[in-house]
Scaffold this motif. Structure first.
Motif, PDB file in Angstrom:
ATOM      1  N   LEU B 171       0.759  -1.359   0.045  1.00 24.20           N
ATOM      2  CA  LEU B 171      -0.110  -0.165   0.137  1.00 24.20           C
ATOM      3  C   LEU B 171       0.880   1.208  -0.039  1.00 24.20           C
ATOM      4  O   LEU B 171       0.625   2.208  -0.815  1.00 24.20           O
ATOM      5  N   LEU B 172       1.914   1.135   0.637  1.00 24.90           N
ATOM      6  CA  LEU B 172       2.952   2.275   0.659  1.00 24.90           C
ATOM      7  C   LEU B 172       3.437   2.417  -0.522  1.00 24.90           C
ATOM      8  O   LEU B 172       3.694   3.780  -1.117  1.00 24.90           O
ATOM      9  N   TRP B 173       3.807   1.400  -1.279  1.00 28.50           N
ATOM     10  CA  TRP B 173       4.449   1.629  -2.704  1.00 28.50           C
ATOM     11  C   TRP B 173       3.403   2.128  -3.607  1.00 28.50           C
ATOM     12  O   TRP B 173       3.573   2.820  -4.578  1.00 28.50           O
ATOM     13  N   LEU B 174       2.207   1.648  -3.586  1.00 23.35           N
ATOM     14  CA  LEU B 174       0.876   2.232  -4.231  1.00 23.35           C
ATOM     15  C   LEU B 174       0.859   3.629  -4.284  1.00 23.35           C
ATOM     16  O   LEU B 174       0.877   4.486  -5.056  1.00 23.35           O
ATOM     17  N   VAL B 175       0.984   4.270  -2.759  1.00 29.51           N
ATOM     18  CA  VAL B 175       0.594   5.677  -2.568  1.00 29.51           C
ATOM     19  C   VAL B 175       1.859   6.469  -3.077  1.00 29.51           C
ATOM     20  O   VAL B 175       1.591   7.326  -3.955  1.00 29.51           O
ATOM     21  N   TYR B 176       3.034   5.862  -2.973  1.00 30.43           N
ATOM     22  CA  TYR B 176       4.112   6.630  -3.676  1.00 30.43           C
ATOM     23  C   TYR B 176       4.253   6.562  -5.252  1.00 30.43           C
ATOM     24  O   TYR B 176       4.430   7.764  -5.874  1.00 30.43           O
ATOM     25  N   CYS B 177       3.731   5.325  -5.880  1.00 27.93           N
ATOM     26  CA  CYS B 177       3.577   5.309  -7.376  1.00 27.93           C
ATOM     27  C   CYS B 177       2.505   6.416  -7.877  1.00 27.93           C
ATOM     28  O   CYS B 177       2.486   6.879  -8.628  1.00 27.93           O
ATOM     29  N   THR B 178       1.530   6.484  -6.893  1.00 27.27           N
ATOM     30  CA  THR B 178       0.304   7.259  -7.328  1.00 27.27           C
ATOM     31  C   THR B 178       0.597   8.839  -7.225  1.00 27.27           C
ATOM     32  O   THR B 178       0.317   9.563  -8.191  1.00 27.27           O
ATOM     33  N   LYS B 179       1.348   9.037  -6.121  1.00 26.14           N
ATOM     34  CA  LYS B 179       1.739  10.425  -6.165  1.00 26.14           C
ATOM     35  C   LYS B 179       2.700  10.753  -7.229  1.00 26.14           C
ATOM     36  O   LYS B 179       2.439  12.020  -7.923  1.00 26.14           O
ATOM     37  N   LEU B 180       3.541   9.904  -7.621  1.00 28.61           N
ATOM     38  CA  LEU B 180       4.530  10.416  -8.976  1.00 28.61           C
ATOM     39  C   LEU B 180       3.511  10.281 -10.019  1.00 28.61           C
ATOM     40  O   LEU B 180       3.785  11.375 -10.978  1.00 28.61           O
ATOM     41  N   GLN B 181       2.617   9.616 -10.302  1.00 26.76           N
ATOM     42  CA  GLN B 181       1.755   9.675 -11.379  1.00 26.76           C
ATOM     43  C   GLN B 181       0.983  10.791 -11.581  1.00 26.76           C
ATOM     44  O   GLN B 181       0.493  11.334 -12.593  1.00 26.76           O
ATOM     45  N   LEU B 182       0.321  11.155 -10.456  1.00 25.28           N
ATOM     46  CA  LEU B 182      -0.229  12.342 -10.259  1.00 25.28           C
ATOM     47  C   LEU B 182       0.296  13.687 -10.592  1.00 25.28           C
ATOM     48  O   LEU B 182       0.000  14.645 -11.475  1.00 25.28           O
TER      49      LEU B 182
END
Lengths: 104, 199
Positions: B171-182
């Motif tokens: 989930l932490l990895w997902l949050v990080y990737c989503t922040k980058l994508q945003l």
């Protein structure tokens, strides 16, 4: 609040009075701060572009004296963001004043 | 430094639409200030490198813009507008997993239920996006699905069966990737707007 956020707050506050073009915004910031704050073009326009992309200000081109000028105007969303930023800034000023004393 | 030199330095690797807007803003600013374009403009405009840094934070560079649109000269962007080719098996797998589990919002299998929801919402929300943004978001969701499809194996191999440790890490990895994508998506949307395209 970092320098970038402060500049955004200053721009929104200037536009709260009336729509302005870029140079007038820079001049208003300088005049209202008695020359203490200086919004250079290099940071002013990128900040305006970002505010526009977020829907906090909107811009429109007008032809004045044969020249095209872009005028920026505060949106309703921008008004809300300004109120929030103002509160955050006042809180910071009060906190710093309480620490350094001297009736700040 | 003359205005033309200042502008070249500030906008040298930006797309044409962004460059045109910055040029118009800058020349209007100089005119309003009564500064001649042939004079040294740095006292009024500041350092062009500072402007360049701010603009690159807001907009894609020309190379990034070309890469996004065409896949780049080495086609490293894998310009697959058919990322659904990956998304469809993921969707099918998720539906089957949810049906098989019979309790999609229970225990570890709730991951599949939430992923299915996320996949459908992403596909629905991105359908009116510019093709480049749509492709990026669909690639993002395909990556997320792929990451979580490996869930049981990852839990066993990397976390020795500690399900909640694996879940928190993913989930932490997902949050990080989503922040980058945003962040990337915001730069792309701003660039599209100045290039005269509907984001």
């Amino acid at each position: 609040m970092n320098a970038r956020e402060r500049l955004r707050l200053l721009i929104l506050a200037v536009l709260e009075r009336q729509p302005e073009h870029g140079y007038a915004i820079a001049q208003a910031i300088k005049a209202r701060s008695d020359g203490l704050l200086n919004a250079r073009e290099g940071t002013l326009y990128p900040a305006l572009h970002a505010l526009e992309a977020e829907g906090l200000v909107e811009s429109q081109e007008h032809e004045v004296g044969g020249r095209v000028r872009r005028e920026y105007r505060l949106t309703g969303k921008g008004g809300g963001a300004l109120a929030k930023s103002r509160q955050a800034w006042e809180k910071q000023v009060r906190a710093v004043g309480a620490v350094i004393g001297g009736g700040a | 430094m003359k205005a033309s030199e200042w502008l070249v330095r500030a906008t040298q690797d930006l797309p044409t639409g962004v460059t045109a807007r910055v040029k118009a803003d800058t020349l209007a600013h100089l005119h309003d200030a009564g500064v001649d374009e042939q004079e040294d403009v740095r006292p009024l405009l500041g350092r062009p490198d500072d402007t360049a840094a701010e603009l690159r934070r807001l907009y894609l560079t020309n190379d990034e813009w070309i890469e996004q649109r065409t896949g780049g000269k080495d086609r490293t962007g894998f310009n697959l507008s058919e990322w659904l080719v990956l998304g469809l098996p993921a969707l099918l797998w998720l539906v089957l997993e949810v049906l098989e589990a019979r309790a999609p919002f229970h225990g570890v299998w709730s991951i599949q239920g939430l992923l299915l929801l996320l996949l459908v919402v992403t596909l629905w929300l991105t359908q009116r996006f510019h093709p480049v943004r749509r492709r990026n978001w669909r690639l993002w969701i395909a990556s997320v699905c792929f990451m979580f499809m490996q869930w049981p194996a990852v839990t066993e191999l990397l976390f020795g069966g500690y399900v909640w440790l694996a879940l928190v890490t993913l989930l932490l990895w997902l949050v990080y990737c989503t922040k980058l994508q945003l962040g990337r998506d915001a730069r792309l949307a701003r660039t599209l707007a100045l290039e005269g395209e509907q984001a």
